[in-house]
Design an enzyme around this catalytic site. Structure first.
Site, PDB file in Angstrom:
ATOM      1  N   HIS A  16     -67.285 -36.761 -48.394  1.00 30.17           N
ATOM      2  CA  HIS A  16     -66.797 -38.025 -47.831  1.00 30.17           C
ATOM      3  C   HIS A  16     -65.759 -38.657 -48.768  1.00 30.17           C
ATOM      4  CE1 HIS A  16     -70.958 -38.119 -45.805  1.00 30.17           C
ATOM      5  NE2 HIS A  16     -70.105 -38.049 -44.811  1.00 30.17           N
ATOM      6  N   LYS A  40     -81.104 -41.883 -34.623  1.00 28.44           N
ATOM      7  CA  LYS A  40     -81.446 -41.374 -35.958  1.00 28.44           C
ATOM      8  C   LYS A  40     -82.213 -42.391 -36.784  1.00 28.44           C
ATOM      9  CE  LYS A  40     -78.076 -37.866 -37.434  1.00 28.44           C
ATOM     10  NZ  LYS A  40     -77.000 -37.609 -38.401  1.00 28.44           N
ATOM     11  N   ARG A  89     -65.200 -30.319 -40.957  1.00 25.66           N
ATOM     12  CA  ARG A  89     -65.606 -29.324 -41.967  1.00 25.66           C
ATOM     13  C   ARG A  89     -65.327 -27.904 -41.498  1.00 25.66           C
ATOM     14  NH1 ARG A  89     -71.503 -31.377 -42.611  1.00 25.66           N
ATOM     15  NH2 ARG A  89     -71.034 -31.711 -40.414  1.00 25.66           N
ATOM     16  N   SER A 126     -75.070 -34.473 -45.710  1.00 21.29           N
ATOM     17  CA  SER A 126     -76.008 -35.444 -46.279  1.00 21.29           C
ATOM     18  C   SER A 126     -77.440 -34.938 -46.195  1.00 21.29           C
ATOM     19  CB  SER A 126     -75.880 -36.778 -45.543  1.00 21.29           C
ATOM     20  OG  SER A 126     -74.572 -37.277 -45.676  1.00 21.29           O
TER      21      SER A 126
HETATM   22  N1  COA Z   1     -68.230 -34.027 -46.350  1.00 21.21           N
HETATM   23  C1  COA Z   1     -69.536 -33.747 -46.315  1.00 21.21           C
HETATM   24  N2  COA Z   1     -70.330 -33.986 -45.254  1.00 21.21           N
HETATM   25  C2  COA Z   1     -69.756 -34.522 -44.180  1.00 21.21           C
HETATM   26  C3  COA Z   1     -68.398 -34.822 -44.136  1.00 21.21           C
HETATM   27  C4  COA Z   1     -67.630 -34.565 -45.283  1.00 21.21           C
HETATM   28  N3  COA Z   1     -66.325 -34.831 -45.333  1.00 21.21           N
HETATM   29  N4  COA Z   1     -68.123 -35.340 -42.942  1.00 21.21           N
HETATM   30  C5  COA Z   1     -69.265 -35.348 -42.250  1.00 21.21           C
HETATM   31  N5  COA Z   1     -70.252 -34.859 -43.009  1.00 21.21           N
HETATM   32  C6  COA Z   1     -71.653 -34.660 -42.615  1.00 21.21           C
HETATM   33  C7  COA Z   1     -72.519 -35.827 -42.959  1.00 21.21           C
HETATM   34  O1  COA Z   1     -73.010 -35.687 -44.256  1.00 21.21           O
HETATM   35  C8  COA Z   1     -73.604 -35.721 -41.923  1.00 21.21           C
HETATM   36  O2  COA Z   1     -74.566 -34.799 -42.347  1.00 21.21           O
HETATM   37  P1  COA Z   1     -76.082 -34.833 -41.781  1.00 21.21           P
HETATM   38  O3  COA Z   1     -75.994 -34.644 -40.299  1.00 21.21           O
HETATM   39  O4  COA Z   1     -76.673 -33.695 -42.493  1.00 21.21           O
HETATM   40  O5  COA Z   1     -76.668 -36.168 -42.165  1.00 21.21           O
HETATM   41  C9  COA Z   1     -72.887 -35.113 -40.710  1.00 21.21           C
HETATM   42  O6  COA Z   1     -71.705 -34.541 -41.229  1.00 21.21           O
HETATM   43  C10 COA Z   1     -72.448 -36.117 -39.706  1.00 21.21           C
HETATM   44  O7  COA Z   1     -72.143 -37.304 -40.407  1.00 21.21           O
HETATM   45  P2  COA Z   1     -71.159 -38.462 -40.022  1.00 21.21           P
HETATM   46  O8  COA Z   1     -69.760 -38.021 -40.139  1.00 21.21           O
HETATM   47  O9  COA Z   1     -71.562 -39.640 -40.790  1.00 21.21           O
HETATM   48  O10 COA Z   1     -71.397 -38.639 -38.527  1.00 21.21           O
HETATM   49  P3  COA Z   1     -72.663 -39.120 -37.875  1.00 21.21           P
HETATM   50  O11 COA Z   1     -72.827 -38.194 -36.739  1.00 21.21           O
HETATM   51  O12 COA Z   1     -73.812 -39.318 -38.764  1.00 21.21           O
HETATM   52  O13 COA Z   1     -72.174 -40.564 -37.470  1.00 21.21           O
HETATM   53  C11 COA Z   1     -71.232 -42.237 -36.155  1.00 21.21           C
HETATM   54  C12 COA Z   1     -71.584 -40.772 -36.304  1.00 21.21           C
HETATM   55  C13 COA Z   1     -72.169 -43.161 -36.935  1.00 21.21           C
HETATM   56  C14 COA Z   1     -69.812 -42.454 -36.642  1.00 21.21           C
HETATM   57  C15 COA Z   1     -71.315 -42.483 -34.630  1.00 21.21           C
HETATM   58  O14 COA Z   1     -72.639 -42.216 -34.198  1.00 21.21           O
HETATM   59  C16 COA Z   1     -70.950 -43.907 -34.262  1.00 21.21           C
HETATM   60  O15 COA Z   1     -69.801 -44.202 -34.101  1.00 21.21           O
HETATM   61  N6  COA Z   1     -71.992 -44.761 -34.120  1.00 21.21           N
HETATM   62  C17 COA Z   1     -71.803 -46.157 -33.731  1.00 21.21           C
HETATM   63  C18 COA Z   1     -72.216 -46.355 -32.263  1.00 21.21           C
HETATM   64  C19 COA Z   1     -71.135 -45.851 -31.358  1.00 21.21           C
HETATM   65  O16 COA Z   1     -70.015 -46.341 -31.343  1.00 21.21           O
HETATM   66  N7  COA Z   1     -71.495 -44.849 -30.548  1.00 21.21           N
HETATM   67  C20 COA Z   1     -70.569 -44.210 -29.654  1.00 21.21           C
HETATM   68  C21 COA Z   1     -69.807 -43.161 -30.415  1.00 21.21           C
HETATM   69  S1  COA Z   1     -68.688 -42.299 -29.387  1.00 21.21           S
END
Ligand code: COA
Length: 161
Positions: A16, A40, A89, A126
């Site tokens: 990140h 989640k 990724r 993560s």
């Molecule tokens: N390096 C390392 N890991 C990475 C990464 C990077 N550059 N980019 C993403 N990841 C990993 C994260 O560690 C995470 O790992 P995990 O699943 O093992 O915990 C995974 O990729 C996904 O993480 P993230 O990018 O944070 O996405 P998310 O799916 O957890 O979050 C939100 C998505 C929170 C942005 C999305 O649900 C959201 O917008 N929520 C708000 C409500 C909303 O608007 N909903 C409608 C969305 S269309």
């Protein structure tokens, strides 16, 4: 241009941080938005995730951290973001990312741009960090040093120690 970089950051990783640092060179401002996926359960509270990000971003002056429990499209509008930024990724990230990009464009009229992760972080997530920390394995090569102790402490708290 102002980009909003959303994620759950539970915890933030070096992957990140790599995306944020690179984006800070491309955009005038990067707003890092700590959000939640409704289904989640997170090891860290919203405040804890925001605090970890603030500490690791001290050296990136044009990045700031916000948090919210609502919709990304609303937060993007409130923060005056021109684009949403996401890291890719590998190809397996694409289907979900494309769905989210389409939804955010439909709901909020905001486009998503993607940065390809640096190869050294493409296998990092993560949940891998959390799993290693739960087993007291070293996580120094996965997350910024400032938050290593927070992660071990949260894992102990999670198992009631
Ligand atoms: N390096 C390392 N890991 C990475 C990464 C990077 N550059 N980019 C993403 N990841 C990993 C994260 O560690 C995470 O790992 P995990 O699943 O093992 O915990 C995974 O990729 C996904 O993480 P993230 O990018 O944070 O996405 P998310 O799916 O957890 O979050 C939100 C998505 C929170 C942005 C999305 O649900 C959201 O917008 N929520 C708000 C409500 C909303 O608007 N909903 C409608 C969305 S269309």
């Amino acid at each position: 241009m102002r980009a909003i970089y959303p994620g759950s950051f539970s915890p933030p990783t070096l992957g990140h941080l790599d995306i944020i640092r690179r984006a800070a060179k491309l955009f005038g401002e990067v707003v890092v938005a700590v959000l939640s996926q409704s289904e989640k359960r997170y090891l860290f509270s919203l405040e804890e995730r925001k605090d970890m990000l603030r500490r690791i971003l001290i050296g990136v002056p044009n990045a700031r951290v916000v948090s919210d429990t609502g919709l990304l499209a609303d937060v993007a509008k409130r923060e005056g973001a021109d684009v949403i930024l996401r890291g890719i990724r590998d190809a397996s990230d694409l289907p979900l990312e494309m769905q989210m990009a389409a939804a955010n464009r439909q709901i909020g009229g905001v486009d998503t741009v993607f940065l390809v992760c640096s190869p050294e972080y493409s296998l990092l997530s993560s949940s891998i960090v959390r799993d290693c920390a739960r087993h007291r394995a070293p996580i120094a090569g996965m997350v910024p040093p400032e938050i290593v102790n927070d992660i071990y402490a949260a894992c102990l708290r999670d198992v009631g120690l």
